[in-house]
Write a protein that holds these residues in place. Sequence first.
Motif, PDB file in Angstrom:
ATOM      1  N   ASP A 108       0.818  -1.219   0.000  1.00  0.00           N
ATOM      2  CA  ASP A 108       0.000   0.000   0.000  1.00  0.00           C
ATOM      3  C   ASP A 108       0.855   1.274   0.000  1.00  0.00           C
ATOM      4  O   ASP A 108       2.022   1.252  -0.334  1.00  0.00           O
ATOM      5  N   SER A 109       0.222   2.379   0.381  1.00  0.00           N
ATOM      6  CA  SER A 109       0.956   3.646   0.449  1.00  0.00           C
ATOM      7  C   SER A 109       1.275   3.971   1.909  1.00  0.00           C
ATOM      8  O   SER A 109       0.708   3.363   2.827  1.00  0.00           O
ATOM      9  N   THR A 110       2.124   4.942   2.109  1.00  0.00           N
ATOM     10  CA  THR A 110       2.458   5.345   3.481  1.00  0.00           C
ATOM     11  C   THR A 110       1.204   5.815   4.209  1.00  0.00           C
ATOM     12  O   THR A 110       0.989   5.487   5.380  1.00  0.00           O
ATOM     13  N   SER A 111       0.364   6.580   3.517  1.00  0.00           N
ATOM     14  CA  SER A 111      -0.868   7.081   4.154  1.00  0.00           C
ATOM     15  C   SER A 111      -1.732   5.925   4.639  1.00  0.00           C
ATOM     16  O   SER A 111      -2.252   5.948   5.769  1.00  0.00           O
ATOM     17  N   VAL A 112      -1.900   4.905   3.793  1.00  0.00           N
ATOM     18  CA  VAL A 112      -2.751   3.759   4.171  1.00  0.00           C
ATOM     19  C   VAL A 112      -2.102   2.982   5.319  1.00  0.00           C
ATOM     20  O   VAL A 112      -2.783   2.552   6.253  1.00  0.00           O
ATOM     21  N   ASN A 137       3.973  18.342  11.274  1.00  0.00           N
ATOM     22  CA  ASN A 137       4.190  17.070  10.576  1.00  0.00           C
ATOM     23  C   ASN A 137       3.738  17.172   9.121  1.00  0.00           C
ATOM     24  O   ASN A 137       2.999  18.081   8.741  1.00  0.00           O
ATOM     25  N   PHE A 138       4.155  16.201   8.300  1.00  0.00           N
ATOM     26  CA  PHE A 138       3.690  16.157   6.921  1.00  0.00           C
ATOM     27  C   PHE A 138       2.162  16.036   6.948  1.00  0.00           C
ATOM     28  O   PHE A 138       1.608  15.271   7.742  1.00  0.00           O
ATOM     29  N   PRO A 139       1.472  16.774   6.070  1.00  0.00           N
ATOM     30  CA  PRO A 139       0.002  16.800   6.149  1.00  0.00           C
ATOM     31  C   PRO A 139      -0.657  15.430   6.176  1.00  0.00           C
ATOM     32  O   PRO A 139      -1.604  15.219   6.939  1.00  0.00           O
ATOM     33  N   THR A 140      -0.190  14.473   5.381  1.00  0.00           N
ATOM     34  CA  THR A 140      -0.903  13.193   5.366  1.00  0.00           C
ATOM     35  C   THR A 140      -0.909  12.554   6.752  1.00  0.00           C
ATOM     36  O   THR A 140      -1.909  11.968   7.176  1.00  0.00           O
ATOM     37  N   ASP A 141       0.173  12.695   7.485  1.00  0.00           N
ATOM     38  CA  ASP A 141       0.242  12.124   8.841  1.00  0.00           C
ATOM     39  C   ASP A 141      -0.821  12.764   9.735  1.00  0.00           C
ATOM     40  O   ASP A 141      -1.497  12.076  10.513  1.00  0.00           O
ATOM     41  N   ALA A 142      -0.950  14.091   9.621  1.00  0.00           N
ATOM     42  CA  ALA A 142      -1.941  14.804  10.439  1.00  0.00           C
ATOM     43  C   ALA A 142      -3.357  14.473   9.975  1.00  0.00           C
ATOM     44  O   ALA A 142      -4.248  14.231  10.798  1.00  0.00           O
ATOM     45  N   LEU A 177       4.931  10.398  14.878  1.00  0.00           N
ATOM     46  CA  LEU A 177       5.886  11.443  14.490  1.00  0.00           C
ATOM     47  C   LEU A 177       6.634  11.040  13.224  1.00  0.00           C
ATOM     48  O   LEU A 177       6.867   9.850  12.992  1.00  0.00           O
ATOM     49  N   THR A 178       7.035  12.031  12.451  1.00  0.00           N
ATOM     50  CA  THR A 178       7.980  11.776  11.362  1.00  0.00           C
ATOM     51  C   THR A 178       9.385  11.997  11.916  1.00  0.00           C
ATOM     52  O   THR A 178       9.650  13.038  12.535  1.00  0.00           O
ATOM     53  N   HIS A 179      10.262  11.030  11.723  1.00  0.00           N
ATOM     54  CA  HIS A 179      11.595  11.099  12.334  1.00  0.00           C
ATOM     55  C   HIS A 179      12.355  12.329  11.856  1.00  0.00           C
ATOM     56  O   HIS A 179      12.878  13.106  12.652  1.00  0.00           O
ATOM     57  N   TRP A 206       6.677   5.660  13.996  1.00  0.00           N
ATOM     58  CA  TRP A 206       7.657   6.542  13.344  1.00  0.00           C
ATOM     59  C   TRP A 206       7.428   6.523  11.837  1.00  0.00           C
ATOM     60  O   TRP A 206       7.405   5.450  11.227  1.00  0.00           O
ATOM     61  N   ASP A 207       7.309   7.704  11.240  1.00  0.00           N
ATOM     62  CA  ASP A 207       7.277   7.823   9.786  1.00  0.00           C
ATOM     63  C   ASP A 207       8.726   8.039   9.344  1.00  0.00           C
ATOM     64  O   ASP A 207       9.356   9.055   9.698  1.00  0.00           O
ATOM     65  N   LEU A 208       9.243   7.072   8.600  1.00  0.00           N
ATOM     66  CA  LEU A 208      10.658   7.114   8.173  1.00  0.00           C
ATOM     67  C   LEU A 208      10.815   7.578   6.732  1.00  0.00           C
ATOM     68  O   LEU A 208      11.811   7.260   6.069  1.00  0.00           O
ATOM     69  N   ALA A 209       9.827   8.353   6.229  1.00  0.00           N
ATOM     70  CA  ALA A 209       9.857   8.786   4.824  1.00  0.00           C
ATOM     71  C   ALA A 209      11.196   9.449   4.466  1.00  0.00           C
ATOM     72  O   ALA A 209      11.711   9.249   3.361  1.00  0.00           O
ATOM     73  N   HIS A 210      11.739  10.247   5.374  1.00  0.00           N
ATOM     74  CA  HIS A 210      12.972  10.982   5.073  1.00  0.00           C
ATOM     75  C   HIS A 210      14.180  10.404   5.817  1.00  0.00           C
ATOM     76  O   HIS A 210      15.203  11.067   5.974  1.00  0.00           O
ATOM     77  N   THR A 211      14.035   9.155   6.250  1.00  0.00           N
ATOM     78  CA  THR A 211      15.101   8.486   7.002  1.00  0.00           C
ATOM     79  C   THR A 211      15.610   7.260   6.254  1.00  0.00           C
ATOM     80  O   THR A 211      16.833   7.093   6.072  1.00  0.00           O
ATOM     81  N   GLY A 231       8.620   4.218  -0.458  1.00  0.00           N
ATOM     82  CA  GLY A 231       9.566   3.492  -1.303  1.00  0.00           C
ATOM     83  C   GLY A 231      10.185   4.352  -2.392  1.00  0.00           C
ATOM     84  O   GLY A 231      11.151   3.944  -3.039  1.00  0.00           O
ATOM     85  N   TYR A 232       9.620   5.534  -2.614  1.00  0.00           N
ATOM     86  CA  TYR A 232      10.032   6.315  -3.796  1.00  0.00           C
ATOM     87  C   TYR A 232      10.997   7.449  -3.498  1.00  0.00           C
ATOM     88  O   TYR A 232      11.394   8.162  -4.411  1.00  0.00           O
ATOM     89  N   LYS A 233      11.369   7.646  -2.231  1.00  0.00           N
ATOM     90  CA  LYS A 233      12.283   8.758  -1.913  1.00  0.00           C
ATOM     91  C   LYS A 233      13.720   8.228  -1.959  1.00  0.00           C
ATOM     92  O   LYS A 233      14.203   7.883  -3.024  1.00  0.00           O
ATOM     93  N   TYR A 234      14.380   8.152  -0.801  1.00  0.00           N
ATOM     94  CA  TYR A 234      15.789   7.733  -0.796  1.00  0.00           C
ATOM     95  C   TYR A 234      15.959   6.257  -1.144  1.00  0.00           C
ATOM     96  O   TYR A 234      17.076   5.804  -1.342  1.00  0.00           O
TER      97      TYR A 234
HETATM   98  C1  LIG Z   1       6.758  12.437   6.002  1.00  0.00           C
HETATM   99  C2  LIG Z   1       5.952  11.945   4.842  1.00  0.00           C
HETATM  100  N1  LIG Z   1       5.033  10.982   5.032  1.00  0.00           N
HETATM  101  C3  LIG Z   1       4.279  10.512   4.011  1.00  0.00           C
HETATM  102  C4  LIG Z   1       4.443  11.015   2.731  1.00  0.00           C
HETATM  103  C5  LIG Z   1       3.622  10.548   1.576  1.00  0.00           C
HETATM  104  O1  LIG Z   1       2.801   9.500   1.788  1.00  0.00           O
HETATM  105  P1  LIG Z   1       2.141   8.755   0.532  1.00  0.00           P
HETATM  106  O2  LIG Z   1       3.200   7.888  -0.081  1.00  0.00           O
HETATM  107  O3  LIG Z   1       1.000   8.024   1.104  1.00  0.00           O
HETATM  108  O4  LIG Z   1       1.738   9.800  -0.475  1.00  0.00           O
HETATM  109  C6  LIG Z   1       5.406  11.999   2.499  1.00  0.00           C
HETATM  110  C7  LIG Z   1       5.583  12.517   1.129  1.00  0.00           C
HETATM  111  O5  LIG Z   1       6.328  13.393   0.831  1.00  0.00           O
HETATM  112  C8  LIG Z   1       6.161  12.478   3.575  1.00  0.00           C
HETATM  113  O6  LIG Z   1       7.075  13.436   3.392  1.00  0.00           O
END
Ligand SMILES: Cc1ncc(COP(=O)(O)O)c(C=O)c1O
Length: 422
Positions: A108-112, A137-142, A177-179, A206-211, A231-234
């Motif tokens: 799935d996606s990080t949001s899901v 925090n990143f909007p999707t987390d909130a 939290l996002t790390h 922990w949201d490791l999107a940027h970790t 999966g699509y960042k680093y």
């Molecule tokens: C901290 C953080 N969480 C989640 C996401 C995105 O989540 P999703 O892959 O569900 O769009 C991002 C996207 O930039 C992000 O920076």
Amino acid sequence: MNIVSQSLSSSAAPISRAHCLAMDAADTLASRRDLFALPQDVIYLDGNSLGAMPKAVPSRMTQAIEQEWAVGLIRSWNDADWYPAPQRVGGRIASLIGAKPNEVIVADSTSVNLFKLLVSALRMRAGRNVILGENGNFPTDAYVASGVAELTGAQHRAVAPADVMAALTEDVAVLTLTHVNYKSGQAYDMAAVTRRAHEVGALVIWDLAHTAGAMPCDLNGCEADFAVGCGYKYLNGGPGAPSFVFVAERHHESVRQPITGWHGHAKPFEFTQTYVPAPGIDRMLVGTAPQMGLFALEAALTAFDGVDMQALRAKSLALTELFIRLVDQELSEHGFGLATPREAGLRGSQVSLTHAEGYAIVQALIARGVIGDFRAPDILRFGFAALYLSHADVWDAIATLKDVMVSGIWRSAEFMARKAVT
Ligand SMILES: Cc1ncc(COP(=O)(O)O)c(C=O)c1O
């Protein structure tokens, strides 16, 4: 002390491009750049948003499409090992984030995945009803936390980052939290925050999107409960690559996620009418995985094979420190602020500058081949993926930024019009 400090702290002399080339010559990760298909005329400082394409990806995709799909057809679920791909790719990611292979799965996606984990955590802390988060925090987390609160009757409490520790009270069920913050690039002390949350009986996501893939991370060393990440960042899995989810082994039997799809069932191919969660991390699955995205991510992750994450961190810090020093040295007259901590230990792998005209400046930079991005209202964001960037790239990016400012080219009307994706 990292490589920039070593080579620069002893001398008050300005940094030159020659310094940067000397650092490149000593860079043990320099040859990794050859694993990526980057255009010659681009300096790519946006791997924190969409990673560059590893050269291993196209041939894997061709094989998956032309052989496994076109010829193998449905047999490939078994014959080409499609079915265990979520676990297999999760196992690869586990090695980058301090987890055991059986604690991470791709789905799935990080949001899901955030939704699944938040509901699971609330269920595991019946009697408490607060989801604690931070207001930057990143909007999707909130948004997902608020959505879960609305659905479950919990309360979503978002506090300033500096107040998180004090806000950990006995009514908190879960802290999310996002790390590494997506705007500032500032990192939380994962071990200290997790410890404090556990002291008051709360769980932590922990949201490791940027970790993940940007710096070492020791989830088990920190006794983390849950984590998610992109999966699509680093990790360079490509646009819309599936996300990963971590559940500590000690929670495997108690976690009950709410999207009870057939792939999370103990025996999906018995097609019973009653949901029984799979043992272990498999219960975090929902439906049929996005196989093509999984294959691209799996191939992309080979770029990390044999990489020492401490060496990657040392290079990442060298690049960000060099960038900050060059902003001080070359751009002091142009009205930029620094939104990222100067203290290395508090930084992830990005540097964010502030400027009232940030959007137009970033557009002018992109037109000159230096790709960063903009986050409203005033953040110019630059990500430093240590696998494919050089110290000379940092010098050249700053030189281009200086040129954009000195020439005033950013004032052109073409750079002012806002595009849909910034
Ligand atoms: C901290 C953080 N969480 C989640 C996401 C995105 O989540 P999703 O892959 O569900 O769009 C991002 C996207 O930039 C992000 O920076």
